[in-house]
Design a protein around this motif. Structure first.
Motif, PDB file in Angstrom:
ATOM      1  N   GLU A  65       0.820  -1.209   0.000  1.00 14.23           N
ATOM      2  CA  GLU A  65       0.000   0.000   0.000  1.00 14.23           C
ATOM      3  C   GLU A  65       0.855   1.261   0.000  1.00 14.23           C
ATOM      4  O   GLU A  65       0.566   2.227  -0.712  1.00 14.23           O
ATOM      5  CB  GLU A  65      -0.929  -0.010   1.219  1.00 14.23           C
ATOM      6  N   THR A  66       1.939   1.242   0.805  1.00 12.92           N
ATOM      7  CA  THR A  66       2.827   2.403   0.841  1.00 12.92           C
ATOM      8  C   THR A  66       3.522   2.602  -0.503  1.00 12.92           C
ATOM      9  O   THR A  66       3.648   3.734  -0.985  1.00 12.92           O
ATOM     10  CB  THR A  66       3.887   2.214   1.952  1.00 12.92           C
ATOM     11  N   GLU A  91       2.395   1.711  -3.377  1.00 16.11           N
ATOM     12  CA  GLU A  91       1.380   2.177  -4.328  1.00 16.11           C
ATOM     13  C   GLU A  91       1.170   3.687  -4.220  1.00 16.11           C
ATOM     14  O   GLU A  91       1.162   4.405  -5.225  1.00 16.11           O
ATOM     15  CB  GLU A  91       0.064   1.443  -4.056  1.00 16.11           C
ATOM     16  N   LYS A  92       1.025   4.179  -2.997  1.00 11.19           N
ATOM     17  CA  LYS A  92       0.734   5.600  -2.798  1.00 11.19           C
ATOM     18  C   LYS A  92       1.948   6.483  -3.057  1.00 11.19           C
ATOM     19  O   LYS A  92       1.823   7.555  -3.665  1.00 11.19           O
ATOM     20  CB  LYS A  92       0.222   5.834  -1.377  1.00 11.19           C
ATOM     21  N   ALA A  93       3.112   6.055  -2.589  1.00 12.70           N
ATOM     22  CA  ALA A  93       4.292   6.926  -2.624  1.00 12.70           C
ATOM     23  C   ALA A  93       5.070   6.836  -3.935  1.00 12.70           C
ATOM     24  O   ALA A  93       5.757   7.788  -4.306  1.00 12.70           O
ATOM     25  CB  ALA A  93       5.226   6.582  -1.454  1.00 12.70           C
ATOM     26  N   ILE A 140       1.717   5.416  -7.970  1.00 11.51           N
ATOM     27  CA  ILE A 140       0.738   6.397  -8.453  1.00 11.51           C
ATOM     28  C   ILE A 140       1.415   7.645  -9.033  1.00 11.51           C
ATOM     29  O   ILE A 140       1.043   8.086 -10.140  1.00 11.51           O
ATOM     30  CB  ILE A 140      -0.257   6.757  -7.333  1.00 11.51           C
ATOM     31  N   ARG A 189      -3.495  -3.378 -10.070  1.00 14.73           N
ATOM     32  CA  ARG A 189      -2.730  -3.257  -8.845  1.00 14.73           C
ATOM     33  C   ARG A 189      -3.079  -4.395  -7.916  1.00 14.73           C
ATOM     34  O   ARG A 189      -4.213  -4.743  -7.794  1.00 14.73           O
ATOM     35  CB  ARG A 189      -3.014  -1.935  -8.155  1.00 14.73           C
TER      36      ARG A 189
END
Length: 471
Positions: free
Chosen positions: A56-57, A59-61, A64, A471
């Motif tokens: 998740e980290t 993916e966000k940092a 994306i 994803r």
């Protein structure tokens, strides 16, 4: 009529035919050889690593921001991505079929460069890798020892230093991948209980490593301007990055009134592998593998021979006991397939000549269509070169199919010429001219019909572009 130009100038026609054969013969050695033509759309992969982060980290940092920057790059068909719990972000950009892969890689590189400032420092420090995806493995080999005298880390490091780079220098090799790779790394193992006892966290240890495991430019002694009595100028060398586990164990993590807390007080360091997520076995032995990929315009058979010859040469300097064996070889089916197609082509030519003789019952008339076969077949390779095709199963089967078509036109012409000679007793040149005036339009029309059938296959309309994310 333009046909009369060649009929009345047989020497010129012969020279033109020889030039067609020569052009095709010159192009044959330069054509890439593969099992199938390159039909898959070109792809560029962007790989980055955020060490220690969960999916998740990542993916966000990382994923994306990169996707937002890359999306819409010129020629893009669609984009997909994957973020994993080991901190790896992989973005695959698929381009329209036929788009120049080199230009695509440069465009993606420019898009990635524009967003690096928004990515975590750890990602930029580890580096972002942009590669032209190529799944065409020429062969794969396993490296192992029968008595397990060398660890996987040793074999992997040996392949990375001495074998991988040598294979990359072989002409036609696009990339060399190491399977089950175990790069040497200094691994720090921390004890959570001891960290809590000294009121420390893993971040404190990382900060101490960043501060004390650095290269330090120490300058020089006696560098001008200085005292005139100074006779020497000496560069100062100091201990920079640490290389021994004991040195890492002595790193100071925290200063306290009662003394210092060193890394060995809260954990320990050992030399190990950077990643243990994959294991490879070959014939029952623990092994490390190498896969050789070819360039899209390379001759697969030649790359296979040259790369294997390089391995044989490198084997002379292998450490005692280290062996290798070919695990798979994709060129075997390429060679066998091309051989079978060539056999079929030869059989088709023989059968066609026999049929022509049985149809015309004249060996002199049979020679003319038979001569058209090598001119057409060999000359075709010049056009294969011009249009950027390769020698593969489909193009060879196409040539086999075209053999009958070419000879069919030749039979029509010869039969019509024979009819005029036998019925009107005219001169062969005059009979040929009259016969060609009757069938030229029909031959051209037949060719145009075939072109109308096959050109859409050669140049398919691009599919509608879309953008997606997996994803």
């Amino acid at each position: 009529m333009f046909v009369d130009f060649f009929i009345r100038r047989p020497v010129f026609a012969t020279v033109a035919a020889l030039l067609i054969i020569l052009a095709g013969a010159v192009c044959i050695p330069t054509l890439p050889i593969a099992l199938y033509p390159t039909l898959a759309p070109p792809q560029v992969m962007v790989t980055s690593s955020y060490i220690g982060a969960d999916a998740e980290t990542v993916e966000k940092a990382v994923t994306i921001p990169l996707e937002e920057s890359i999306n819409g790059v010129e020629g893009m068909h669609y984009i997909s991505s994957a973020s994993t719990n080991n901190g790896v972000s992989t973005i695959t950009i698929t381009f329209q079929t036929g788009y120049d892969l080199d230009i695509a890689a440069v465009d993606v590189q420019n898009r990635v460069s524009s967003v690096t400032g928004r990515l975590p420092a750890a990602v930029n420090a580890a580096g972002i890798t942009i590669t032209k995806a190529n799944s065409n493995f020429v062969f794969g080999s396993g490296f192992f020892t029968r008595d397990n005298r060398y660890s996987n880390e040793f074999i992997s490091n040996y392949l990375d230093v001495y074998v991988k780079d040598a294979l990359k220098r072989v002409k036609g090799v696009g990339d060399v991948m190491i399977f089950g790779e175990r790069k040497y790394a200094m691994r720090i193992w921390l004890d959570p209980a001891k960290l809590a006892e000294h009121s420390l966290t893993a971040v404190d240890v990382v900060n101490a490593l960043n501060e004390q495991n650095v290269e330090v430019p120490a300058g020089q002694l006696g560098q001008p301007p200085t005292d005139n009595t100074q006779s020497f100028q000496v560069a100062v060398r100091v201990v920079g990055r640490l290389s021994d586990p004991e040195q890492f164990n002595n790193i100071i993590v925290k200063n306290t009134p009662n003394g210092v807390v060193q890394l060995k007080d809260v954990g320990h360091s050992v030399v190990g592998a950077e990643d243990y997520s994959s294991n490879l076995k070959f014939s029952g032995y623990t092994a490390v593998g190498i896969g050789v990929q070819q360039l899209s315009n390379a001759n697969a058979l030649q790359v296979d021979r040259d790369a294997k010859a390089m391995l044989m040469e490198l084997k002379k300097s292998f450490p005692p006991g280290l062996e290798y064996a070919i695990a798979f070889d994709s060129t075997t089916i390429v060679g066998d397939s091309i051989h079978e197609v060539l056999v079929t082509l030869g059989e088709a030519i023989v059968i066609v000549i026999v049929v022509i003789f049985l149809f015309l019952l004249d060996w002199r008339a049979t020679i003319i269509p038979a001569v058209t076969i090598p001119v057409s077949l060999i000359g075709t390779f010049a056009f294969i070169k011009v249009f950027g095709f390769s020698i593969n199963s489909l193009t060879l089967f196409g040539i086999t199919l075209a053999t009958g078509l070419v000879v069919d036109d030749a039979i029509v012409v010869i039969e019509n010429v024979q009819r005029h000679i036998s019925q009107e007793h005219s001169d062969p040149h005059e009979a040929t001219s009259v016969a060609m005036s009757e069938v030229t339009s029909a031959v051209i029309a037949t060719s145009l019909v075939l072109i109308a059938v096959f050109v859409p296959v050669f140049s398919p309309a691009p599919l509608a572009s879309f953008t997606g994310s997996s994803r």
